[in-house]
Scaffold this active site. Sequence first.
Site, short mmCIF file in Angstrom:
data_model
loop_
_atom_site.label_atom_id
_atom_site.label_comp_id
_atom_site.label_asym_id
_atom_site.label_seq_id
_atom_site.Cartn_x
_atom_site.Cartn_y
_atom_site.Cartn_z
N ASN A 156 0.81 -1.24 0.00
CA ASN A 156 0.00 0.00 0.00
C ASN A 156 0.84 1.28 0.00
O ASN A 156 0.40 2.30 -0.51
CB ASN A 156 -1.01 0.00 1.15
CG ASN A 156 -0.37 -0.10 2.51
OD1 ASN A 156 0.76 -0.57 2.65
ND2 ASN A 156 -1.08 0.35 3.52
N GLU A 251 4.39 -4.52 12.27
CA GLU A 251 3.40 -3.46 12.06
C GLU A 251 2.29 -4.08 11.23
O GLU A 251 2.48 -4.34 10.04
CB GLU A 251 4.04 -2.27 11.33
CG GLU A 251 5.18 -1.60 12.09
CD GLU A 251 4.71 -0.82 13.30
OE1 GLU A 251 3.50 -0.51 13.41
OE2 GLU A 251 5.55 -0.53 14.18
N CYS A 285 -3.05 1.54 6.54
CA CYS A 285 -3.24 0.77 7.77
C CYS A 285 -3.97 1.60 8.82
O CYS A 285 -4.75 1.07 9.60
CB CYS A 285 -1.90 0.29 8.30
SG CYS A 285 -0.68 1.60 8.47
P1 NAD Z 1 0.76 -9.41 3.43
O1 NAD Z 1 0.86 -9.85 4.84
O2 NAD Z 1 -0.02 -10.24 2.50
O3 NAD Z 1 2.22 -9.28 2.77
C1 NAD Z 1 3.22 -8.46 3.33
C2 NAD Z 1 4.58 -8.93 2.86
O4 NAD Z 1 4.86 -10.22 3.42
C3 NAD Z 1 4.70 -9.09 1.35
O5 NAD Z 1 5.94 -8.59 0.94
C4 NAD Z 1 4.64 -10.60 1.16
O6 NAD Z 1 5.29 -11.07 -0.01
C5 NAD Z 1 5.36 -11.08 2.40
N1 NAD Z 1 5.08 -12.48 2.82
C6 NAD Z 1 4.01 -13.24 2.52
N2 NAD Z 1 4.11 -14.44 3.13
C7 NAD Z 1 5.27 -14.43 3.82
C8 NAD Z 1 5.93 -15.35 4.67
N3 NAD Z 1 5.41 -16.55 4.94
N4 NAD Z 1 7.10 -15.00 5.24
C9 NAD Z 1 7.63 -13.75 5.02
N5 NAD Z 1 7.05 -12.84 4.23
C10 NAD Z 1 5.88 -13.16 3.63
O7 NAD Z 1 0.23 -7.91 3.49
P2 NAD Z 1 -0.19 -6.97 2.26
O8 NAD Z 1 -1.48 -7.48 1.71
O9 NAD Z 1 0.97 -6.80 1.36
O10 NAD Z 1 -0.42 -5.56 2.99
C11 NAD Z 1 -1.64 -5.15 3.54
C12 NAD Z 1 -1.63 -5.31 5.04
O11 NAD Z 1 -0.55 -4.55 5.58
C13 NAD Z 1 -2.87 -4.75 5.70
O12 NAD Z 1 -3.31 -5.63 6.69
C14 NAD Z 1 -2.39 -3.44 6.34
O13 NAD Z 1 -3.14 -3.02 7.45
C15 NAD Z 1 -1.00 -3.82 6.71
N6 NAD Z 1 -0.16 -2.62 6.90
C16 NAD Z 1 0.20 -2.28 8.18
C17 NAD Z 1 0.94 -1.12 8.40
C18 NAD Z 1 1.34 -0.70 9.80
O14 NAD Z 1 2.19 0.16 9.92
N7 NAD Z 1 0.77 -1.27 10.84
C19 NAD Z 1 1.33 -0.33 7.32
C20 NAD Z 1 0.95 -0.71 6.04
C21 NAD Z 1 0.21 -1.87 5.84
#
Ligand code: NAD
Length: 515
Positions: A156, A251, A285
């Site tokens: 995002n 996060e 987020c």
């Molecule tokens: P996601 O969890 O699907 O993926 C995040 C990252 O993790 C990607 O790079 C993905 O390739 C990687 N990944 C997937 N499986 C993995 C594994 N088993 N081991 C290690 N890495 C792995 O999240 P998304 O859909 O990319 O992002 C959206 C989410 O992120 C939403 O829930 C949003 O709230 C959250 N978010 C949180 C913050 C915060 O600061 N709290 C900020 C931005 C987004």
Amino acid sequence: MASVEEQAAPQPADESAARAGIEVENPATGEVIATVPDLTAEQVRELAARGRAVQPAWEALGFEGRARVLVRAQKWLTDNADRVIQTIVSETGKAWEDAQLAEVFYGANAFGFWAKNAPKYLADEKVKSSSVLVKGKKLVLRYRPLGLIGVIGPWNYPLTNSFGDCIPALAAGNSVILKPSEITPLTSLLMAEALRECGLPDGVFQVATGRGATGAALVDEVDMIMFTGSTATGKKVMQQAAETLTPVSLELGGKDPMIVLSDADVERAANHALYYGMFNGGQTCISIERVYVEAPVYDEFVAKVTEKARALRQGPPTGPGTTDVGSMTFPPQLDVVDRHVQDALAKGARAVVGGHRGAGPGLWYEPTVLVDVDHTMDCMREETFGPTLPIMKVGDTEEAIRLANDSPYGLAASVFSKDVARGEAVARRIEAGAVCVNDAVANYTALELPMGGAKASGLGSRHGAGGIRKFCQHQALLVSRFHLSKEPHMYPYSAKMTGRFGKLIKLLYGRGKRD
Ligand code: NAD
């Protein structure tokens, strides 16, 4: 845009281990704009070896030497703002202004902030102890870079949330490997190019493009994992990191509530609800995901939000001022948004604005305002992460607080009231990592303030002193300058010394009262 395969890919050790590249799409148009490598575990291991080899020289440059590179990068970012915005927009589909304000502005600020504040946050701290056993000795708390940091990011905010955490990790003297989302890897690759141009030594910052398996491989190779993404993946990362006792900072997702009290400035509250519910297509987020409004101002609030939402322009972002709400970024998220809206409508909610997918090509969902919602609906309980704003009427402040806290998440929240003392009192009762009064989201730009989730929204925080100290080992140093050749408590043990120590313990700690 040309393929970036060559610039990112280290050669695989074993040709058969190479995987097909990942096609990156522009989600506003559906066009394929680049192909990046899907790195194998072996390739990640090679990056890690390279990062470790160059880290000591980077650490040895000291704060000043590292700050010089970061300040140059700050200038690079401002000089190349349009190119960076264009790259972000092309891989996320977000509005030009969303990329400018929430990414380039953030990044430019962050480079300068960490360059300036790293020496302050990581300076040696002299410690005074109440222990008589260390009298006369020098005690120091020292922040020592952990070595190699793995940063895993979501789609995002490819600059703010993926690359943003790399800046303090580098400022602390670590090497960094960034695994950006497979959906949005291009901004990270561009920032790697920027840092090279700004004089960062080769190998200190590397980008490991790939899918989840590449992220999982990274967890096994590094000294600390900074993860931003969904709560479900965050749990997997923490579980895997436990095998090697690798520290993690997480996060994660959110379901941020906004509370509008009956004495609120309704115009300001409506503007904030609309903007922070819809900006970045609601894919933030800490965006406002649900609103609770006290009954006396509910109708006025809904009328204002409805009127403003109807005026929003949605369409492909082709430059500054061309759209208000861009496309969505991640195809499966579009299905989540539609499922939440359909679930709410089926259970009795009304869409006063929007309520449908937009026409393709591209990933479009209409800005949507839902009323007559309640907590039986997914849109009030699960993270929607799209351009939707469900608004619920509440009988009083207690009900608003109870419902705001009725969530597994606890990332951020906001409270609106003209009586700021009352607003703050309500804010202090919300279970969230950050709460704003008569504002929302703005706390994220104050890099001095910690930002981290409570409950299922995370572990640890970014920004502030903790946002850089987490990339360091907290090492205790004790230096004995004036001493005897043998300390009194050492061998041989004797009844006489034991008696003396018994008296000492009583003298020091035994004078308090029992009740
Ligand atoms: P996601 O969890 O699907 O993926 C995040 C990252 O993790 C990607 O790079 C993905 O390739 C990687 N990944 C997937 N499986 C993995 C594994 N088993 N081991 C290690 N890495 C792995 O999240 P998304 O859909 O990319 O992002 C959206 C989410 O992120 C939403 O829930 C949003 O709230 C959250 N978010 C949180 C913050 C915060 O600061 N709290 C900020 C931005 C987004």
